[in-house]
Design an enzyme around this catalytic site. Structure first.
Site, PDB file in Angstrom:
ATOM      1  N   TYR A  17       0.745  -1.121   0.049  1.00 12.22           N
ATOM      2  CA  TYR A  17       0.092   0.195   0.077  1.00 12.22           C
ATOM      3  C   TYR A  17       0.921   1.430   0.037  1.00 12.22           C
ATOM      4  O   TYR A  17       0.717   2.170  -0.719  1.00 12.22           O
ATOM      5  CB  TYR A  17      -0.881   0.037   1.408  1.00 12.22           C
ATOM      6  N   GLU A  39     -11.321   5.582   4.885  1.00 10.95           N
ATOM      7  CA  GLU A  39     -10.725   6.687   5.843  1.00 10.95           C
ATOM      8  C   GLU A  39     -11.662   6.881   6.911  1.00 10.95           C
ATOM      9  O   GLU A  39     -11.409   6.950   8.066  1.00 10.95           O
ATOM     10  CB  GLU A  39     -10.245   8.118   5.097  1.00 10.95           C
ATOM     11  N   TRP A  47      -5.227   1.565  10.462  1.00 12.72           N
ATOM     12  CA  TRP A  47      -5.388   1.701   9.033  1.00 12.72           C
ATOM     13  C   TRP A  47      -5.143   0.124   8.629  1.00 12.72           C
ATOM     14  O   TRP A  47      -5.773  -0.287   7.675  1.00 12.72           O
ATOM     15  CB  TRP A  47      -4.401   2.574   8.311  1.00 12.72           C
TER      16      TRP A  47
END
Length: 188
Positions: A17, A39, A47
């Site tokens: 990522y 988000e 995350w």
């Protein structure tokens, strides 16, 4: 061995990522909507938790196709509340649907979600030069302005910190630290 931003762990999913997606400018409405949704889902969580659930989110939310998600109803919400592959928080689930409806209004007004969102950085990525992770702000005047305007337009889970994380993710800002191998690549 590559030097990466300090927030990036040794998890291969996280590294992929970071190396290939985070900070790369995005101009596709579907992808922008996906990242704004993810988000928002991440609020209060790590995350990596959301990243590991990303494929489940794509399946659950019609690959973040805005008109399809905007048509979700109460039965869809109840079904999503039973899905162990996503964060089963009713407020977060309903916010994705509400945000899809708000995104459609933005698309009608501005021509695209892309045109609307990128105007907060004058259509060009902001280039930062942070030496360390501790220098990176949690929010900026741009993310505060984006948050205010999104909320005014009916979006949820779009506080200034969430907006800044979104801006970092979709390349509106280059927040790779100077020692990161991606900094120069993202500095355009």
């Amino acid at each position: 061995m590559k030097t990466r931003c300090a927030w990036c762990s040794d998890d291969p999913l996280y590294q992929a990522y970071h190396d290939h997606e985070w900070g790369v400018p995005v101009h596709d409405d579907r992808h922008l909507f996906e990242m704004l949704s993810l988000e928002g889902a991440q609020a209060g969580l790590s995350w990596i938790t959301i990243l590991k659930k990303r494929e489940s989110y794509r399946e659950a939310f019609a690959n973040f196709t805005i008109p399809l998600v905007a048509d979700f109803d109460e039965a869809d919400i109840e079904h999503l509340m039973l899905n162990p592959g996503i964060v089963r928080n009713r407020l977060k689930i309903t916010s994705v649907i509400k945000n899809a409806r708000a995104a459609q209004l933005v698309q009608a007004e501005f021509g695209s979600l892309d045109a609307y969102l990128w105007r907060f950085v004058n259509d060009k990525p902001l280039q930062n030069a942070w030496a360390t992770l501790s220098e990176v702000p949690a929010q900026t005047p741009e993310s505060q302005a984006m948050s205010r305007d999104l909320k005014k337009r009916g979006f949820n889970f779009v506080g200034p910190t969430i907006c800044y994380a979104f801006m970092q993710a979709v390349g509106m800002v280059n927040d790779h630290t100077l020692d990161c191998f991606r900094y120069a690549e993202a500095n355009h």
